[in-house]
Design a protein around this motif. Structure first.
Motif, PDB file in Angstrom:
ATOM      1  N   ARG A  74       2.402   1.932  -3.659  1.00 50.03           N
ATOM      2  CA  ARG A  74       1.065   2.731  -4.322  1.00 50.03           C
ATOM      3  C   ARG A  74       0.907   4.105  -4.007  1.00 50.03           C
ATOM      4  NH1 ARG A  74      -4.168  -0.367  -5.948  1.00 50.03           N
ATOM      5  NH2 ARG A  74      -3.390  -2.079  -7.342  1.00 50.03           N
ATOM      6  N   ALA A 130       0.448  -1.350   0.316  1.00 48.80           N
ATOM      7  CA  ALA A 130       0.306   0.010   0.334  1.00 48.80           C
ATOM      8  C   ALA A 130       0.522   1.691   0.284  1.00 48.80           C
ATOM      9  CB  ALA A 130      -0.833   0.088   1.121  1.00 48.80           C
ATOM     10  N   THR A 155      -4.895  -9.350  -5.364  1.00 50.14           N
ATOM     11  CA  THR A 155      -3.661  -8.901  -6.583  1.00 50.14           C
ATOM     12  C   THR A 155      -2.656  -9.848  -6.290  1.00 50.14           C
ATOM     13  OG1 THR A 155      -2.081  -7.033  -4.650  1.00 50.14           O
ATOM     14  CG2 THR A 155      -4.419  -6.179  -6.379  1.00 50.14           C
ATOM     15  N   SER A 161      -5.125   4.880  -6.880  1.00 45.48           N
ATOM     16  CA  SER A 161      -6.054   3.295  -7.016  1.00 45.48           C
ATOM     17  C   SER A 161      -6.451   3.483  -5.221  1.00 45.48           C
ATOM     18  CB  SER A 161      -4.679   2.104  -7.444  1.00 45.48           C
ATOM     19  OG  SER A 161      -3.450   2.740  -6.804  1.00 45.48           O
ATOM     20  N   ASN A 162      -6.658   1.469  -4.813  1.00 48.71           N
ATOM     21  CA  ASN A 162      -7.445   1.274  -3.905  1.00 48.71           C
ATOM     22  C   ASN A 162      -6.390   0.853  -3.341  1.00 48.71           C
ATOM     23  OD1 ASN A 162      -8.374   0.062  -1.617  1.00 48.71           O
ATOM     24  ND2 ASN A 162     -10.843   0.093  -3.254  1.00 48.71           N
ATOM     25  N   THR A 163      -6.073   1.132  -2.148  1.00 53.00           N
ATOM     26  CA  THR A 163      -5.082   0.737  -0.724  1.00 53.00           C
ATOM     27  C   THR A 163      -5.320  -0.283   0.040  1.00 53.00           C
ATOM     28  OG1 THR A 163      -4.750   1.954   0.032  1.00 53.00           O
ATOM     29  CG2 THR A 163      -3.226   2.561  -1.990  1.00 53.00           C
ATOM     30  N   ASP A 164      -6.558  -0.897   0.283  1.00 55.92           N
ATOM     31  CA  ASP A 164      -7.800  -1.269   1.867  1.00 55.92           C
ATOM     32  C   ASP A 164      -6.772  -2.919   1.590  1.00 55.92           C
ATOM     33  OD1 ASP A 164      -8.922  -3.192  -0.049  1.00 55.92           O
ATOM     34  OD2 ASP A 164     -10.735  -1.795   0.308  1.00 55.92           O
ATOM     35  N   VAL A 193      -5.509   9.941   0.792  1.00 54.92           N
ATOM     36  CA  VAL A 193      -6.082  10.385  -0.486  1.00 54.92           C
ATOM     37  C   VAL A 193      -7.213  11.211  -0.912  1.00 54.92           C
ATOM     38  CG1 VAL A 193      -8.388   8.818  -1.822  1.00 54.92           C
ATOM     39  CG2 VAL A 193      -7.120   7.754  -0.677  1.00 54.92           C
ATOM     40  N   THR A 246      -8.401  -5.333  -1.036  1.00 50.33           N
ATOM     41  CA  THR A 246      -7.746  -5.385  -2.928  1.00 50.33           C
ATOM     42  C   THR A 246      -6.467  -5.348  -2.716  1.00 50.33           C
ATOM     43  OG1 THR A 246      -9.214  -3.027  -3.326  1.00 50.33           O
ATOM     44  CG2 THR A 246      -6.620  -3.682  -4.231  1.00 50.33           C
ATOM     45  N   TYR A 247      -5.798  -5.854  -1.414  1.00 53.02           N
ATOM     46  CA  TYR A 247      -4.727  -6.864  -1.382  1.00 53.02           C
ATOM     47  C   TYR A 247      -4.594  -8.148  -1.888  1.00 53.02           C
ATOM     48  CZ  TYR A 247       0.059  -8.478   0.610  1.00 53.02           C
ATOM     49  OH  TYR A 247       1.239  -9.346   1.095  1.00 53.02           O
ATOM     50  N   GLY A 258      -5.551   6.821   3.988  1.00 55.42           N
ATOM     51  CA  GLY A 258      -6.743   7.542   4.111  1.00 55.42           C
ATOM     52  C   GLY A 258      -6.713   8.936   3.687  1.00 55.42           C
ATOM     53  N   THR A 310      -2.770   2.206   7.768  1.00 50.34           N
ATOM     54  CA  THR A 310      -3.482   2.745   6.761  1.00 50.34           C
ATOM     55  C   THR A 310      -4.557   4.335   6.357  1.00 50.34           C
ATOM     56  OG1 THR A 310      -3.970   0.302   6.614  1.00 50.34           O
ATOM     57  CG2 THR A 310      -5.998   1.386   6.455  1.00 50.34           C
TER      58      THR A 310
END
Length: 176
Positions: A32, A29, A176, A166-169, A154, A172-173, A151, A147
């Motif tokens: 990103r 994260a 991937t 892009s999503n960093t939660d 963002v 989503t990890y 947020g 985290t």
């Protein structure tokens, strides 16, 4: 795709495997976010906004400072210093520190013995207050803290006009 942590005979996740997974997530994260920060202008980096830390720059410094100070606390480094107290470097210098702290986090968590998870960690807060807490509680706190502030980044980046996010939660990890 990320693999599930090893399971014990009772079906619960092995704490060491889970902590390794959380460290990998945190670094993923953060990478990103670092990619976003390399794309924004100096104006966006320094734009004053109403938030916990007042700018993208100050929020990023706070995230890196926290990651670095936790490593210092866990390794019992002499005279740990909060980076956020006096960081005057460039964005690239901060990113370099961030990437180094990510490597150190991965190395630390990979090599920190599970038998030490109950060890008490001495934490000197920025206001000077001394707190003692078990490692097994401080590590997830560091992950949660990162985290939370990612947020905020963002939101700050959106407010500055940067939309290439892009999503960093964690969900989503895992995908991937």
């Amino acid at each position: 795709m990320t693999t599930s942590p090893e399971r014990t005979e009772k079906g619960s996740a092995d704490l060491k495997s889970y902590f390794i997974e959380l460290a990998e997530f945190n670094n993923w994260a953060d990478n990103r976010v670092i990619s976003w920060l390399t794309q924004i202008s100096d104006e966006q980096w320094n734009q004053v906004t109403i938030s916990s830390f007042g700018s993208v720059r100050d929020t990023a410094v706070h995230i890196v400072s926290a990651k670095k100070i936790w490593l210092d606390f866990w390794t019992d480094a002499p005279n740990p210093v909060y980076l956020s107290a006096d960081f005057t470097g460039t964005r690239q210098e901060l990113i370099t520190i961030w990437k180094r702290a990510s490597i150190e986090l991965k190395f630390f968590i990979d090599n920190y013995p599970k038998k030490n998870y109950g060890n008490e960690i001495s934490v000197r807060k920025p206001n000077g207050e001394l707190i003692i807490m078990e490692f097994r509680k401080t590590f997830p706190h560091m992950i949660n803290h990162s985290t939370y502030h990612r947020g905020q980044l963002v939101t700050l980046l959106r407010q500055s006009g940067f939309l290439n996010l892009s999503n960093t939660d964690l969900f989503t990890y895992y995908l991937t």
